[in-house]
Design a protein around this motif. Structure first.
Motif, PDB file in Angstrom:
ATOM      1  N   MET A  56      -5.496   3.339   2.555  1.00  0.00           N
ATOM      2  CA  MET A  56      -6.954   3.346   2.450  1.00  0.00           C
ATOM      3  C   MET A  56      -7.577   4.176   3.575  1.00  0.00           C
ATOM      4  SD  MET A  56      -7.328   1.930  -0.338  1.00  0.00           S
ATOM      5  CE  MET A  56      -9.047   1.640  -0.568  1.00  0.00           C
ATOM      6  N   LEU A  57      -6.983   4.132   4.765  1.00  0.00           N
ATOM      7  CA  LEU A  57      -7.455   4.987   5.855  1.00  0.00           C
ATOM      8  C   LEU A  57      -7.224   6.458   5.518  1.00  0.00           C
ATOM      9  CD1 LEU A  57      -6.456   3.201   9.180  1.00  0.00           C
ATOM     10  CD2 LEU A  57      -8.747   3.867   8.446  1.00  0.00           C
ATOM     11  N   ALA A  58      -6.074   6.762   4.920  1.00  0.00           N
ATOM     12  CA  ALA A  58      -5.778   8.141   4.521  1.00  0.00           C
ATOM     13  C   ALA A  58      -6.829   8.631   3.523  1.00  0.00           C
ATOM     14  CB  ALA A  58      -4.370   8.247   3.928  1.00  0.00           C
ATOM     15  N   LYS A  59      -7.200   7.789   2.574  1.00  0.00           N
ATOM     16  CA  LYS A  59      -8.235   8.154   1.602  1.00  0.00           C
ATOM     17  C   LYS A  59      -9.568   8.395   2.309  1.00  0.00           C
ATOM     18  CE  LYS A  59      -6.592   5.783  -2.524  1.00  0.00           C
ATOM     19  NZ  LYS A  59      -6.818   6.827  -3.514  1.00  0.00           N
ATOM     20  N   LYS A  60      -9.863   7.566   3.291  1.00  0.00           N
ATOM     21  CA  LYS A  60     -11.114   7.699   4.034  1.00  0.00           C
ATOM     22  C   LYS A  60     -11.161   9.027   4.793  1.00  0.00           C
ATOM     23  CE  LYS A  60     -13.742   5.373   7.666  1.00  0.00           C
ATOM     24  NZ  LYS A  60     -13.759   4.228   8.587  1.00  0.00           N
ATOM     25  N   TYR A  61     -10.027   9.479   5.303  1.00  0.00           N
ATOM     26  CA  TYR A  61      -9.960  10.712   6.089  1.00  0.00           C
ATOM     27  C   TYR A  61     -10.050  11.965   5.222  1.00  0.00           C
ATOM     28  CZ  TYR A  61      -8.525   7.755  10.016  1.00  0.00           C
ATOM     29  OH  TYR A  61      -8.467   6.799  10.998  1.00  0.00           O
ATOM     30  N   GLY A  62      -9.840  11.847   3.932  1.00  0.00           N
ATOM     31  CA  GLY A  62      -9.983  12.998   3.045  1.00  0.00           C
ATOM     32  C   GLY A  62      -8.737  13.248   2.221  1.00  0.00           C
ATOM     33  N   ARG A  63      -8.768  14.306   1.449  1.00  0.00           N
ATOM     34  CA  ARG A  63      -7.672  14.628   0.527  1.00  0.00           C
ATOM     35  C   ARG A  63      -6.419  15.075   1.276  1.00  0.00           C
ATOM     36  NH1 ARG A  63     -10.013  15.587  -4.734  1.00  0.00           N
ATOM     37  NH2 ARG A  63     -12.258  15.464  -4.530  1.00  0.00           N
ATOM     38  N   ASN A  64      -5.282  14.791   0.645  1.00  0.00           N
ATOM     39  CA  ASN A  64      -3.975  15.202   1.174  1.00  0.00           C
ATOM     40  C   ASN A  64      -3.758  14.746   2.611  1.00  0.00           C
ATOM     41  OD1 ASN A  64      -2.708  16.289  -1.009  1.00  0.00           O
ATOM     42  ND2 ASN A  64      -3.344  18.372  -0.594  1.00  0.00           N
ATOM     43  N   GLN A  65      -3.929  13.468   2.820  1.00  0.00           N
ATOM     44  CA  GLN A  65      -3.726  12.888   4.144  1.00  0.00           C
ATOM     45  C   GLN A  65      -2.665  11.801   4.059  1.00  0.00           C
ATOM     46  OE1 GLN A  65      -5.482  13.814   7.007  1.00  0.00           O
ATOM     47  NE2 GLN A  65      -6.342  15.428   5.714  1.00  0.00           N
ATOM     48  N   TYR A  66      -2.023  11.568   5.183  1.00  0.00           N
ATOM     49  CA  TYR A  66      -1.167  10.393   5.302  1.00  0.00           C
ATOM     50  C   TYR A  66      -1.503   9.707   6.612  1.00  0.00           C
ATOM     51  CZ  TYR A  66       1.674  13.135   8.520  1.00  0.00           C
ATOM     52  OH  TYR A  66       2.092  13.894   9.571  1.00  0.00           O
TER      53      TYR A  66
END
Length: 75
Positions: A56-66
């Motif tokens: 969910m944090l990765a989604k919050k940070y933007g596309r193509n994140q882990y």
């Protein structure tokens, strides 16, 4: 953890190269990662919730994140 990050990067590259028929579409992924050594003390801990929180944090940070789960930043 290094192996998990390498896998995440490989997954993001593979997904970005997907084409359907003659149509090029943009696909992105958000990934949550947790590295843990399972012991009798943490066997019943809900590790999936920790990974979901990282995702969910990765989604919050933007596309193509882990995001790698960090117990110190957990809710």
């Amino acid at each position: 953890e290094v192996a998990a990050i390498s896998l995440d990067n490989s997954m993001m590259q593979a997904v970005s190269a997907i084409k359907l028929a003659d149509t090029s579409i943009k696909i992105t992924i958000s990934i949550g990662v947790k590295t843990v050594l399972i012991t009798p003390d943490n066997l019943h801990h809900d590790h999936l919730n920790d990974v979901e929180e990282a995702m969910m944090l990765a989604k919050k940070y933007g596309r193509n994140q882990y995001v790698v789960f960090d117990q110190n930043q957990a809710r």
